[in-house]
Scaffold this motif. Structure first.
Motif, PDB file in Angstrom:
ATOM      1  N   SER A  49       0.838  -1.206   0.000  1.00 19.50           N
ATOM      2  CA  SER A  49       0.000   0.000   0.000  1.00 19.50           C
ATOM      3  C   SER A  49       0.866   1.247   0.000  1.00 19.50           C
ATOM      4  O   SER A  49       0.601   2.209  -0.737  1.00 19.50           O
ATOM      5  CB  SER A  49      -0.908   0.013   1.224  1.00 19.50           C
ATOM      6  OG  SER A  49      -1.796  -1.072   1.170  1.00 19.50           O
ATOM      7  N   ASP A 171      -5.870  -1.015  -4.885  1.00 20.30           N
ATOM      8  CA  ASP A 171      -5.282  -1.545  -3.662  1.00 20.30           C
ATOM      9  C   ASP A 171      -6.233  -2.578  -3.076  1.00 20.30           C
ATOM     10  O   ASP A 171      -7.262  -2.238  -2.516  1.00 20.30           O
ATOM     11  CB  ASP A 171      -5.037  -0.405  -2.666  1.00 20.30           C
ATOM     12  CG  ASP A 171      -4.182  -0.866  -1.496  1.00 20.30           C
ATOM     13  OD1 ASP A 171      -3.810  -2.058  -1.473  1.00 20.30           O
ATOM     14  OD2 ASP A 171      -3.888  -0.033  -0.630  1.00 20.30           O
ATOM     15  N   GLU A 172      -5.866  -3.849  -3.243  1.00 21.28           N
ATOM     16  CA  GLU A 172      -6.687  -4.962  -2.776  1.00 21.28           C
ATOM     17  C   GLU A 172      -8.158  -4.770  -3.133  1.00 21.28           C
ATOM     18  O   GLU A 172      -9.009  -4.741  -2.245  1.00 21.28           O
ATOM     19  CB  GLU A 172      -6.535  -5.115  -1.255  1.00 21.28           C
ATOM     20  CG  GLU A 172      -5.091  -5.017  -0.821  1.00 21.28           C
ATOM     21  CD  GLU A 172      -4.651  -6.179   0.047  1.00 21.28           C
ATOM     22  OE1 GLU A 172      -5.427  -7.134   0.168  1.00 21.28           O
ATOM     23  OE2 GLU A 172      -3.524  -6.129   0.553  1.00 21.28           O
TER      24      GLU A 172
HETATM   25 MG   LIG Z   1      -2.222  -2.695   2.299  1.00 22.85          MG
END
Ligand SMILES: [Mg+2]
Ligand SMILES: Nc1ncnc2c1ncn2[C@@H]1O[C@H](COP(=O)(O)OP(=O)(O)O)[C@@H](O)[C@H]1O
Lengths: 226, 419
Positions: A49, A171-172
């Motif tokens: 991240s 992000d994910e």
């Molecule tokens: Mg993360």
């Protein structure tokens, strides 16, 4: 343009002082070419991240160099970086992050208001056709907080696409979704790269997801595993 | 980024917390309404109190002062020219209070474009006779029509008909205080003694009430001709010329000019009544201070609401920034929120201020000392509305400025990572 590199990281280092110095990112160098579908994998806490925030220009506190569309981000003002984000980068987060005060349609249109390239009618028809492609056209006039998680993630994909960005970063994006929704989001991404020739950089810790992308960058302890 | 989209986003955020924003707006409304009402009421009172004296005072008064000559014989002597001469206990020569050529001066002044009107006046010292007792008094000889037109004379004649002063020979309008002492009624005949020792009988045609009891106890009114008769003077005799100007503020500069041109003494209203100006301005300052304090307090209300709104909308701000809105756009959004609270509050406040003023204006207010007043006085000056609205906009802008700046500085990474 002599090359077709969209995003390039050159020896990026990042440390937190909390309160002792922790090196989170060490010597990160890689690039993403136009039309590529790249995934970044690694264990939780390895700095994925943190890297994505730097690549997306939101975090400017790092060493090394970042080039987007072959332009160095070094020394750019907050306003210039915001404009670059608005025009060239689409964003999809793990936790959907829609604006609950607005309808689905307005959520998709918002980055377009900032870009101010299309008039409102054009923007609306673009947004509607994106929603249609993602199969959620019928939700356009619902308030953003009244739809399900999978639907929300599709709305944020539509929002990420509204300004026709150079690269979409996620992000994910499936981290919070069940299997069927994960598969659906993955299919959308695949279609984006194969049919629309979009460039995607997706951070995930889902191995099966990553295996299906064109290229996988693996991270460990803040470094890229060679 | 179009302004319309900024306001659209601001509007959506505002509506999401409409109760709190309404409270903030009501705070502004309330303070503006009170500001307007307070100042209108205070200024109405000021004008009323000043009017008690100023309405009935000439802007410039021309008269002949009884005082020693500025040049004594020794000053004319060649021999003592280079000496400094002291003369003690100088007495005035037997000069007359009469204004020389008064009629011509009056005609002349009436042609002056700066002059609204001119009225002659004579004053006579008398004693009102009450059997064996004599009471001090002053009879003002006035031109009834001019006096009414310029100095609202008729407003203060509470009983009887002021116009009879002109129609009935040897008539008098008695001060209400003097009338009570003498137990005189309209239609009665009273006796006065002049300073020369002559007795006159005068018919009471009305009562006069100024609101200032010291005046009402001594002063009475008669026509110019009657007063000339009391003084044993000819019909040319005028001791005062009262000038009312179109613009009162010119009085101090015109008075010396008249003094020079007509060779008489001239006194302007500002010099004669300096204390009234001071009283009014102190009252105004106090009410402005109170009113502006109210507006500032309402500014703090807006500040609080905005801070709270920003705290609640961190995610929204972070997303806006992540999708490419600059700090300055976020700042504009929150400034728009606070300004719209200010504008809404200001408009509603101005309307309520006007309504409150109307209500106060309708409340009965009867007092013996103010015969012409029936309800509380209100000044509907548009300047109070302008000041209130302007100040409200400035306060709300400032109250919004700090929270807006805070919002613009929010780091989206911190918010997004925090989840
Ligand atoms: Mg993360
Ligand atoms: N604001 C911060 N202060 C200090 N350490 C941080 C901060 N943010 C992240 N970290 C640390 O940096 C490392 C990488 O975090 P992150 O990039 O979120 O990992 P990932 O996304 O791969 O799970 C973690 O060890 C985390 O504890």
């Amino acid at each position: 343009m002599e090359n077709n590199i969209v995003l390039e990281a050159r020896a990026i280092y990042k440390s937190f002082y909390d309160p002792v110095k922790i090196d989170v990112l060490k010597d990160i160098s890689f690039n993403v070419k136009r039309g590529e579908f790249v995934s970044v994998i690694g264990k939780s806490g390895c700095g994925k991240s943190t890297l994505l925030y730097i690549l997306s220009t939101m975090d400017t506190d790092y060493q090394g160099e970042l080039l987007i569309d072959n332009i160095s981000m070094h020394g750019k003002s907050e306003k210039e970086l915001a404009a670059i984000r608005n025009e060239k980068i689409g964003f999809v987060f793990q936790f959907h992050y829609l604006l609950n005060e607005f309808t689905v349609l307005k959520n998709v249109m918002l980055p377009g208001f900032k870009l101010n390239k299309y008039n409102e009618a054009e923007l609306e028809s673009r947004a509607l056709s994106l929603l249609k492609d993602l199969g959620i056209e019928h939700l356009a006039h619902k308030m953003a907080h009244k739809i399900s998680g999978g639907e929300k993630q599709r709305v944020s994909i539509a929002r990420a696409m509204i300004n026709d960005p150079l690269i979409i970063m996620c992000d994910e994006p499936t981290g919070n979704l069940d299997n069927s929704n994960t598969d659906m989001v993955f299919d959308i991404f695949k279609e984006l790269t194969e049919v629309y020739h979009k460039t995607l950089l997706v951070v995930t810790h889902d191995m099966t997801f990553a295996q299906n992308t064109q290229r996988t960058i693996e991270m460990e302890d803040g470094r890229i595993v060679p | 980024m179009k302004t319309r989209h900024i306001t659209e986003i601001a509007g959506a955020l505002l509506l999401a917390r409409w109760k709190q924003t309404l409270v903030a707006a009501v705070g502004v409304t309330f303070s503006i309404a009170l500001f307007i009402t307070l100042l209108g009421f205070m200024e109405g009172l000021n004008q009323l109190l000043d009017g008690l004296v100023l309405n009935r005072t000439p802007h410039i008064r021309l008269y002949n002062d009884i005082r020693p000559s500025d040049y004594q014989p020794i000053d004319l002597s060649e021999e003592y020219k280079q000496y400094y001469n002291f003369v003690s206990s100088i007495k005035p020569a037997n000069s007359r209070k009469e204004i020389h050529n008064a009629q011509r001066i009056i005609e002349d002044l009436r042609k002056d474009p700066l002059v609204l009107g001119v009225a002659p006046k004579i004053t006579a010292q008398v004693f009102y006779n009450l059997g064996n007792v004599d009471v001090n008094g002053i009879i003002n000889g006035v031109d009834v029509e001019q006096e009414t037109k310029l100095f609202s004379f008729s407003d203060y004649v509470t009983q009887g008909n002021y116009y009879d002063l002109k129609n009935v020979a040897n008539s008098i309008v008695l001060g209400i205080g003097a009338a009570n002492t003498m137990m005189a009624k309209v239609g009665d005949v009273i006796t006065v003694t002049t300073t020369e020792g002559e007795q006159f009988t005068l018919k009471v045609v009305g009562f006069f009430q100024s609101g200032i009891s010291e005046i009402d106890k001594t002063q009475s009114y008669a026509s110019v001709a009657t007063t000339q008769k009391l003084l044993g003077e000819s019909s040319n005799y005028i001791s005062d010329i009262q000038v009312k100007l179109k613009n009162m503020d010119l009085a101090p500069s015109l008075a010396p000019q008249y003094k020079q041109v007509y060779g008489v003494d001239a006194e302007d209203i500002q010099t004669a009544n300096a204390q009234f100006e001071t009283g009014s301005s102190v009252r105004s300052i106090i009410s402005y201070a109170v009113g502006l304090t109210l507006l500032i307090v309402s500014g703090f209300g807006i500040y609080n609401i905005l801070n709270m709104l920003i705290y609640e909308k961190m995610d929204t701000i972070a997303i806006l920034k992540a999708t490419g809105f600059a700090g300055s756009d976020v700042k504009k959004i929150f400034t728009a929120i606070s300004l719209s609270i200010g504008v809404f509050g200001a408009i509603a406040g101005a309307i309520f201020g006007f309504l409150f003023s109307k209500i106060i204006d309708a409340i009965p207010f009867n007092t013996d000392s103010l015969p012409t007043i029936e309800t509380y006085p209100i000044d509907y000056g548009v300047q109070y509305y302008m000041i209130a609205v302007l100040f409200a906009l400035v306060t709300t802008y400032l109250a919004g400025w700090f929270p807006a700046r805070k919002a613009s500085k929010i780091d989206p990474v911190e918010i997004i990572r925090g989840k």
